[in-house]
Design a protein around this motif. Sequence first.
Motif, mmCIF file in Angstrom:
data_model
loop_
_atom_site.group_PDB
_atom_site.id
_atom_site.type_symbol
_atom_site.label_atom_id
_atom_site.label_comp_id
_atom_site.label_asym_id
_atom_site.label_seq_id
_atom_site.Cartn_x
_atom_site.Cartn_y
_atom_site.Cartn_z
ATOM 1 N N SER A 1 -51.466 -67.158 -52.889
ATOM 2 C CA SER A 1 -51.089 -67.960 -51.876
ATOM 3 C C SER A 1 -50.487 -66.302 -51.318
ATOM 4 N N TYR A 2 -50.071 -65.969 -52.258
ATOM 5 C CA TYR A 2 -48.762 -64.401 -52.006
ATOM 6 C C TYR A 2 -49.616 -63.043 -52.249
ATOM 7 N N THR A 3 -48.743 -61.836 -52.174
ATOM 8 C CA THR A 3 -49.654 -60.401 -52.262
ATOM 9 C C THR A 3 -48.761 -60.144 -53.701
ATOM 10 N N GLN B 1 -55.842 -70.635 -54.140
ATOM 11 C CA GLN B 1 -54.727 -69.349 -54.112
ATOM 12 C C GLN B 1 -55.403 -67.970 -55.133
ATOM 13 N N GLY C 1 -45.704 -60.170 -52.372
ATOM 14 C CA GLY C 1 -44.684 -61.280 -51.980
ATOM 15 C C GLY C 1 -45.258 -61.597 -51.016
ATOM 16 N N GLU C 2 -45.539 -60.963 -50.236
ATOM 17 C CA GLU C 2 -45.887 -61.575 -48.682
ATOM 18 C C GLU C 2 -46.772 -62.416 -49.177
ATOM 19 N N GLU C 3 -46.484 -63.632 -47.946
ATOM 20 C CA GLU C 3 -47.623 -64.777 -47.866
ATOM 21 C C GLU C 3 -49.008 -64.775 -47.518
ATOM 22 N N ASP D 1 -50.903 -66.896 -45.349
ATOM 23 C CA ASP D 1 -51.247 -68.253 -44.606
ATOM 24 C C ASP D 1 -52.352 -69.150 -44.975
#
Length: 404
Positions: free
Chosen positions: A222-224, A220, A227-229, A231
Amino acid sequence: MEEHQRRGSHPSLSSLITLITLIATSSPLASAAATLTDDSKCECYLTNGTQASFFTTHRFLDFRNLAKNAGVPPTIAKSDDSGSAPVTSEYFTSKEWTETFWVQSWNNSHMTREDATVLMVNSPNNVYIEANGDRNPSSQTWLTLRTQRLKDFQTAAEIESIGPGFQYLSVRMLARTVGSPGAITALFTYRGSDRLADVQESDLEVRTMDPHNTIQYTNQPSYTEEGEEIDRATKNVTLPNGHPDWTHWAVHRLDWTPKETVWYVDGIEIATISFQTPRDPSKVILNAWSDGGEWSGNMTVNEAAYLQIQWLEIVYNATDENPARKMKRDDDGAAAALSARSGNDEDEEGGCDVVCSIDETTDRGKPVMLWNNGGVRTMEVWLVSWIPSFMLLGMFVLSSGGLW
């Protein structure tokens, strides 16, 4: 004819293999490698695997023979009472437990997780010792972490290490997850921060809504914040055919090293992530929970899920100053352990004379002594131990006229 006679004078391949096997199994090092010992005699622990590493400390919590502490407490139906409940047995006040873990009672009422739709309350009442009811039981008891959806809230379970003093580790548990969809069970390292990008965490997570052969592994975040994932931070792994799924007992292992995090199931490497590997001292946490959000799912009212654990074992370092010798990589990228320091050289203080293993043991929880330098370098011990064997092999070969 001459060539045929020359070949005929040599030992058969089977007899040569038999001799080498005899030499290997009768050598001092081979017998030493099978020696069970205890932690008081071990200065460090060498793990196996693709990122074999040295660690300084070993802890083993065994939940298999705690019949006197067993009992399944009824679920507490009121959220306030659930969070303030006492521990469920004397085991959770014992020295063995309190030196390593404590049971959590926090809730998510003040948290800002956007998609959470349900009040989640961690309760000491959901952490208990349970009698083994399997058809062919492999233990008397196990540790259970329970989460259940009630009318007004989700009651959950979490245990957390006493302090954030783990800095690189190998943690294993004989465990399974059972129960209804809509929950998460997890084992992870964690170092929190007010800023998402500064969170450091390595996760092993089971989502009970997923297929039973799927496990999520993540470094972790795992997202910004937007809200962007990310990968590269996560792997959603389908276990290979023949592997027990997460509803069956299996040894789940997480190795956190400076270079990467590696996960195993029953000794088989399943996932490796080198992206944003944690760096700083962290906690070890296990939990079973749901908040009705997209990640956990929304459990049906009165349904429940359980993380059941027979034993938990950890070897770890408390700081990044590892007194054991570091690792080197060979040309194939495989980890190769350098000899442990003898501690006698002027330029090498500390060191690790006695190296043990929790992987090679025949008795879970008891380490095996791999070698004991006793002030002599490992290579020297190896040479001295094997000189008689080499002499025996040489005499055998010479007496037969050579190898070929």
